[in-house]
Design a protein around this motif. Structure first.
Motif, short mmCIF file in Angstrom:
data_model
loop_
_atom_site.label_atom_id
_atom_site.label_comp_id
_atom_site.label_asym_id
_atom_site.label_seq_id
_atom_site.Cartn_x
_atom_site.Cartn_y
_atom_site.Cartn_z
N GLN A 100 12.82 -15.74 14.37
CA GLN A 100 12.46 -16.50 13.03
C GLN A 100 11.16 -16.35 12.85
N LEU A 101 10.15 -16.38 13.42
CA LEU A 101 8.80 -15.90 13.17
C LEU A 101 8.52 -14.60 12.47
N THR A 102 9.45 -13.67 13.01
CA THR A 102 9.17 -12.26 12.51
C THR A 102 9.69 -12.14 11.16
N LEU A 103 10.70 -13.02 10.93
CA LEU A 103 11.54 -13.24 9.43
C LEU A 103 10.41 -13.78 8.54
N LYS A 104 9.74 -15.01 8.89
CA LYS A 104 8.73 -15.67 8.38
C LYS A 104 7.59 -14.70 7.85
N VAL A 105 7.32 -14.08 8.89
CA VAL A 105 5.96 -13.05 8.76
C VAL A 105 6.59 -11.88 7.75
N ASP A 106 7.59 -11.58 7.78
CA ASP A 106 8.19 -10.48 6.76
C ASP A 106 8.13 -11.03 5.40
N ASN A 107 8.69 -12.25 5.29
CA ASN A 107 8.71 -12.94 3.91
C ASN A 107 7.16 -13.12 3.51
N LEU A 108 6.31 -13.50 4.23
CA LEU A 108 4.98 -13.67 3.82
C LEU A 108 4.53 -12.36 3.33
N THR A 109 4.57 -11.31 4.30
CA THR A 109 4.21 -9.91 3.86
C THR A 109 4.57 -9.33 2.45
N ASP A 120 5.58 -11.65 0.06
CA ASP A 120 4.81 -12.46 -0.91
C ASP A 120 3.37 -11.85 -0.95
N VAL A 121 2.54 -11.45 -0.18
CA VAL A 121 1.27 -11.20 -0.47
C VAL A 121 1.40 -9.70 -1.01
N ASN A 122 2.22 -8.95 -0.80
CA ASN A 122 2.58 -7.69 -1.56
C ASN A 122 2.69 -7.95 -3.25
N LEU A 123 3.41 -9.02 -3.29
CA LEU A 123 3.91 -9.21 -4.86
C LEU A 123 2.54 -10.00 -5.42
N LEU A 124 1.74 -10.83 -4.77
CA LEU A 124 0.61 -11.25 -5.27
C LEU A 124 -0.49 -10.03 -5.67
N THR A 125 -0.56 -9.08 -4.66
CA THR A 125 -1.24 -7.90 -4.72
C THR A 125 -0.94 -7.14 -5.95
#
Length: 114
Positions: free
Chosen positions: A56-65, A67-72
């Motif tokens: 679950q944490l891996t999935l959340k980190v992937d989602n955050l990554t 999101d960060v890429n989209l923000l970048t």
């Protein structure tokens, strides 16, 4: 007379004692093995839970990554647009400035001739 003197245990008595000791030892080992099996089952269950949480944490980190890429990408586009707007704004200021300088050279300084 033979009753008053202790005789050493017979071979059969010795074997019975050894068997009794062996059965007791095997019983103790079986109990310990059962305890160990239960402990292993608990550890396995906990490990499964932890594995699920890591997934679950891996999935959340992937989602955050993501999101960060989209923000970048978004901020990169904003910066690019801002640089383009700045260049256009500076060009417009130069054009206005040149226009004002030309107006001053031609004798038009705002006098109405009165």
């Amino acid at each position: 007379m033979t009753d008053s003197v202790e005789q050493p245990p017979s071979r059969l008595d010795q074997i019975e004692q050894m068997l009794l000791l062996t059965v007791t030892t095997v019983g103790d080992i079986a109990k310990q093995q059962q305890t160990n099996t239960q402990a292993i089952a608990q550890v396995t269950t906990r490990l499964d839970q932890l594995t699920l949480k890591v997934d679950q944490l891996t999935l959340k980190v992937d989602n955050l990554t993501d999101d960060v890429n989209l923000l970048t990408d978004y901020f990169t586009q904003i910066i690019t647009n801002a640089e383009s707007d700045r260049a256009a704004f500076q060009a417009e200021i130069r054009r206005i400035w040149e226009y004002l300088l030309q107006q001053g050279r031609n004798g038009h300084n705002g006098d109405t001739g009165v």
